[in-house]
Write an enzyme that holds these catalytic residues in place. Structure first.
Site, PDB file in Angstrom:
ATOM      1  N   TYR A 119       0.752  -1.119  -0.031  1.00 12.11           N
ATOM      2  CA  TYR A 119       0.083  -0.018  -0.201  1.00 12.11           C
ATOM      3  C   TYR A 119       0.997   1.344  -0.135  1.00 12.11           C
ATOM      4  O   TYR A 119       1.733   1.343   0.925  1.00 12.11           O
ATOM      5  CB  TYR A 119      -0.831   0.001   1.194  1.00 12.11           C
ATOM      6  CG  TYR A 119      -1.749   1.180   1.309  1.00 12.11           C
ATOM      7  CD1 TYR A 119      -3.249   1.341   0.886  1.00 12.11           C
ATOM      8  CD2 TYR A 119      -1.349   2.344   1.881  1.00 12.11           C
ATOM      9  CE1 TYR A 119      -3.724   2.402   0.841  1.00 12.11           C
ATOM     10  CE2 TYR A 119      -2.077   3.682   2.051  1.00 12.11           C
ATOM     11  CZ  TYR A 119      -3.248   3.448   1.559  1.00 12.11           C
ATOM     12  OH  TYR A 119      -4.087   4.847   1.713  1.00 12.11           O
ATOM     13  N   GLU A 207      -3.512   7.436  -4.191  1.00 18.16           N
ATOM     14  CA  GLU A 207      -3.726   6.241  -3.467  1.00 18.16           C
ATOM     15  C   GLU A 207      -3.466   5.105  -4.503  1.00 18.16           C
ATOM     16  O   GLU A 207      -3.933   4.953  -5.351  1.00 18.16           O
ATOM     17  CB  GLU A 207      -5.046   5.954  -2.530  1.00 18.16           C
ATOM     18  CG  GLU A 207      -4.909   4.721  -1.753  1.00 18.16           C
ATOM     19  CD  GLU A 207      -6.240   4.450  -1.012  1.00 18.16           C
ATOM     20  OE1 GLU A 207      -7.136   4.056  -1.803  1.00 18.16           O
ATOM     21  OE2 GLU A 207      -6.399   4.045   0.073  1.00 18.16           O
TER      22      GLU A 207
END
Ligand code: ADP
Ligand code: MG
Length: 399
Positions: A119, A207
């Site tokens: 991530y 993101e």
């Protein structure tokens, strides 16, 4: 403003970021043609909606055990049948709310042999006045859940905008992701490329979930969400051109035409207020009196009759609205001018629901006189608490 995954990836590719090959499609035929241009033999068909959680999402029209909005296809025929199942149907994910979102676009992309999912995201951190780079070894899953259950697995690195991205930031990313050797170097490079893109495009959020390590040792961006600072959009006509209005609330698009800050909410009381802080306080006090606001609406400091009328129409376009509370402080705009606007707008829209108006500020008495002499059933209020009590009472009287 948000864009679709495929659009964000096309923007990122310009900064050298590694992404799997892929082509957007609006029809089943286009999806098949797209797959034929990809190397295969694995393809991924991805629903393009402005919401995440698509992989675990469910289509309203498909059986409950059917797969979600990200599907691995092993042949062109499978791409075709997945495209047929997804296009035009409604995908419900943790981020869409119960209503879900209709899938009108697909992205057909190369299937990647994944070794590990990470991530990485960038956001503007207002507390430090810097860009925060957030990384975690726990990619692919719900990052909010990771933050809640295992916060130690998330590393935040802040970058001073005056200094920019430095080699030590890159090393910190590689370290946080537990990478060594060439992968460590790739992580530093991709973090730098993403930071450069973030600043150059005036993003407020970027993101990457997941950032993947492939079995042959490459780091690729597999999924991305990108949103832009609307105050900076004038600098990016190429980004504005990517806007997909079908993904936005029609009332919010209408509001933006009149420069009204409007956000639809789930309650019964429509609010028209000037100033964001006063609007927040108005919503709070409605809740305190036992009902819920139907919207947030800030008409701004220089509200004129046209704006007030547009605001009334917007509020009333929501069938859930059972009453309206107007709470205006006449500072730059005097109360008598506002009152004239309210009366004209109420007549024009043929108002059928109770209306409570609280005015305060310059020329307040003149404003109140205009409301009282209008012949309309406008309920005047003296202060914020009084106004909230009165609108709740009026709505309950009708119900
Ligand atoms: P969402 O976050 O909306 O569910 P993602 O694009 O992150 O959508 O896809 C969900 C999961 O599907 C990923 O975590 C990954 O495991 C898998 N996936 C997505 N794209 C690919 C791809 N091109 N190749 C292989 N697997 C993929
Ligand atoms: Mg994802």
């Amino acid at each position: 403003m948000n864009v679709h995954e495929y659009q964000a990836k096309e923007l990122l590719a310009k900064f050298g970021v590694g992404i799997p090959a892929g082509i957007a499609a609006l029809t089943v035929e286009e999806a098949v043609a797209a797959a034929k241009q990809l190397p295969g033999p694995l393809y991924v068909v991805k629903a393009q909606i402005h919401a995440g959680g698509r992989g675990k999402g469910k289509f309203k029209e498909l059986p409950a055990d059917a797969k979600g909005g990200v599907r691995l296809a092993k042949s062109i025929e499978e791409v075709e049948s997945f495209a047929q199942e997804m296009l035009g149907n409604t995908l419900v994910t943790v981020q869409t709310g119960e209503a879900g979102k209709q899938v009108n676009r697909l992205y057909v992309t190369d299937g990647v042999d994944i070794a590990k999912e990470y991530y990485l995201s960038l956001v503007v951190d207002r507390a430090t006045g810097r860009v925060a780079l957030i990384v975690s070894t726990e990619g692919g899953m719900d990052i909010e859940e990771v933050a809640h259950a295992t916060p130690e697995k998330i590393t935040t690195i802040t970058i001073d905008p005056a200094q920019g991205f430095m080699p030590h930031h890159g090393r910190a990313v590689g370290f946080a992701l537990n990478l060594s050797g060439d992968l460590n170097k790739q992580a530093a490079k991709i973090a730098q490329q993403l930071y450069t893109a973030f600043v150059a495009l005036d993003c407020d959020m970027l993101e990457i979930n997941p950032l993947v390590e492939t079995k042959d040792g490459k780091l690729l961006v597999l999924d991305t969400k990108m949103s832009f600072d609307s105050n900076a959009l004038y600098r990016h006509p190429d980004v504005v051109a990517l806007r997909d209005e079908t993904e936005e609330d029609p009332a919010e698009i209408e509001a933006s035409k009149y420069d009204l800050a409007y956000i639809k909410l789930d309650g019964d009381i429509g609010c028209m207020v000037n100033g964001a802080g006063l609007a927040m306080a108005t919503m709070d006090i409605i809740k305190l009196n036992g009902m819920f606001p139907a919207n947030f609406l800030d008409v701004g400091g220089g509200a004129n009759k046209e704006k007030v009328t547009a605001a009334f129409k917007l509020i009333l376009s929501d069938p859930a609205v059972k009453g309206i509370l107007v709470n205006i402080f006449g500072g730059i705009m005097k109360c008598d001018i506002i009152a004239e606007g309210i009366v004209a707008a109420a007549k024009e829209v043929n108002l059928q629901v109770p209306l409570v108006v609280r005015l305060e500020g310059t020329n307040v008495q003149a404003g109140k006189d205009i409301l009282a002499n209008s012949g309309l059933p406008i309920v005047p209020a003296n202060d914020l608490g009084d106004a909230a009590k009165k609108i709740v009472a009026e709505v309950q009287k009708v119900a």
